[in-house]
Write a protein that holds these residues in place. Structure first.
Motif, PDB file in Angstrom:
ATOM      1  N   LEU A 123       0.824  -1.206   0.000  1.00 14.13           N
ATOM      2  CA  LEU A 123       0.000   0.000   0.000  1.00 14.13           C
ATOM      3  C   LEU A 123       0.858   1.255   0.000  1.00 14.13           C
ATOM      4  O   LEU A 123       2.017   1.248   0.410  1.00 14.13           O
ATOM      5  CB  LEU A 123      -0.914   0.003   1.226  1.00 14.13           C
ATOM      6  CG  LEU A 123      -1.869  -1.181   1.363  1.00 14.13           C
ATOM      7  CD1 LEU A 123      -2.654  -1.072   2.667  1.00 14.13           C
ATOM      8  CD2 LEU A 123      -2.811  -1.265   0.175  1.00 14.13           C
ATOM      9  N   SER A 124       0.266   2.350  -0.430  1.00 15.64           N
ATOM     10  CA  SER A 124       0.943   3.638  -0.426  1.00 15.64           C
ATOM     11  C   SER A 124       1.340   4.028   0.998  1.00 15.64           C
ATOM     12  O   SER A 124       0.596   3.757   1.952  1.00 15.64           O
ATOM     13  CB  SER A 124       0.018   4.704  -1.017  1.00 15.64           C
ATOM     14  OG  SER A 124       0.497   6.008  -0.728  1.00 15.64           O
ATOM     15  N   PRO A 125       2.488   4.679   1.157  1.00 13.32           N
ATOM     16  CA  PRO A 125       2.891   5.134   2.502  1.00 13.32           C
ATOM     17  C   PRO A 125       1.889   6.093   3.128  1.00 13.32           C
ATOM     18  O   PRO A 125       1.903   6.291   4.344  1.00 13.32           O
ATOM     19  CB  PRO A 125       4.236   5.825   2.242  1.00 13.32           C
ATOM     20  CG  PRO A 125       4.739   5.239   0.968  1.00 13.32           C
ATOM     21  CD  PRO A 125       3.521   4.940   0.147  1.00 13.32           C
ATOM     22  N   THR A 126       1.043   6.692   2.313  1.00 11.96           N
ATOM     23  CA  THR A 126       0.063   7.635   2.851  1.00 11.96           C
ATOM     24  C   THR A 126      -1.134   6.935   3.484  1.00 11.96           C
ATOM     25  O   THR A 126      -1.929   7.573   4.177  1.00 11.96           O
ATOM     26  CB  THR A 126      -0.449   8.570   1.742  1.00 11.96           C
ATOM     27  OG1 THR A 126      -1.115   7.795   0.727  1.00 11.96           O
ATOM     28  CG2 THR A 126       0.713   9.329   1.105  1.00 11.96           C
TER      29      THR A 126
END
Length: 352
Positions: free
Chosen positions: A312-315
């Protein structure tokens, strides 16, 4: 895709969580400890140098304390004076080594308790490569680790484990990766082990009619699918969630040794047994289905959650997603309790 371009495999959930939620793995390794003790007794002690015991795939250390303690005592049994022993714990660079060293320093189960002349250290590198000097290891141990792949070779849309999906080509890709990784592991150990050394391994295998892990793996996957249905994951994110692990059959393990030895290593012993289920045993005593669900959900989150959210995206709020998945998984298990049926491989490798 080059080695550096491949997605990195995530270590177990940090901050000591894996230590707290790995009772299943602790139960799994128990049957292999007598093999380790026998191997330790067979190792010739050299008074002119420290002996080296390598713990391949140590994670956060809790499940290393008992086998390493047993191995140290067996190596020193009947031998005076007790010579120095170096213990090297290895795992991925992202592993929570702080929890391991805290256990060694503070926990009553530490193998340092009541023993002198022990020198623990750790190396953060994958065991699919050489990580110790040539001809340096006297005794090796690896538990609950070798079902992990060096990388995930393929994603599938219908399962979190490609080996359990419907696509035969995907399953073949996983089996090919298992074969490549097994030989890669063996080659590295063949260089590191001394003549006369032994390596004992215990890990998830396959039974005569499947992995046996199908029930829990499917429950875990369906809990992520629930999040997608609820709009918490996109279809693209769900597709990328594929566990880099699979059990090996005995035939797959034995294949490199078809000629008798492989790179100077001999397969001295191998067996597959049905794995224990300590969570089910506790449920039989208590009748508490909700606790059964929580136990399984916590273990699966600690062992497999990091790899699923690593894509998943770090955000993204990964902790919130893991919380949501864990709640769904716990409820799913509590609503339909059953005993897990999976398989343990145990083997002894010897360098003659």
């Amino acid at each position: 895709m080059t080695e550096n371009q491949r997605p990195r495999i995530a270590a177990m959930q940090g901050c000591g969580d894996y230590n707290l939620n790995s009772a299943l793995q602790s139960s799994n390794l128990q049957s292999a400890v007598p093999l380790l003790v026998d191997a330790a007794k067979s190792i010739a002690m050299d008074p002119n140098r420290p002996m080296l015991l390598a713990d391949y795939g140590a994670s956060q250390g809790r499940n290393s304390m008992l086998p390493v303690s047993a191995a140290i005592d067996a190596m020193r049994s009947g031998r005076e004076p007790a010579g120095p022993i170096t213990i090297v714990h290895t795992d991925l660079p992202s592993n929570d080594f702080a929890s391991l060293f805290t256990m060694l320093d503070e926990d009553d189960a530490s193998y340092l308790r009541g023993r002198e002349g022990l020198y623990p250290s750790a190396i953060g590198r994958s065991y699919f490569d050489m990580i110790l000097p040539p001809n340096s290891v006297d005794l090796g141990w690896s538990s609950n680790a070798l079902h992990w792949l060096s990388h995930n070779p393929i994603n599938v849309p219908d399962h979190g484990w490609a080996i359990l999906g419907a696509d035969e080509r995907a399953r073949d890709a996983v089996d090919a990766q298992l074969a490549e990784d097994w030989e890669r592991f063996l080659r590295a150990r063949a260089v590191e082990l001394r003549s006369g050394a032994k390596l004992i391994c215990q890990f998830m295998g396959r039974g005569p009619d499947g992995h046996g892990f199908e029930w829990m793996a499917s429950a875990f996957w369906e809990s992520w699918v629930d999040l997608s249905r609820d709009g918490l994951l996109s279809p693209e994110e769900l597709l990328a969630m594929t566990a880099p692990s699979a059990g090996r059959s005995m035939a797959q393990i034995e294949q490199p040794f078809a000629g008798g030895t492989f790179e100077g290593l001999r397969l001295e012993f191998i067996t597959t047994i049905q794995a224990p289920d300590p969570y089910w045993d506790a449920y039989q005593e208590s009748g508490d289905a909700e606790q059964l669900g929580r136990s399984w959900a916590s273990m699966m989150r600690a062992a497999n959650g990091p790899n699923f959210v690593s894509v998943l995206s770090p955000t993204r709020d990964k902790t919130a997603l893991l919380d949501a998945m864990s709640g769904r998984l716990a409820r799913r298990i509590a609503q339909a309790p059953q005993r897990s049926r999976s398989y343990n491989v145990m083997l002894v490798l010897a360098k003659d």
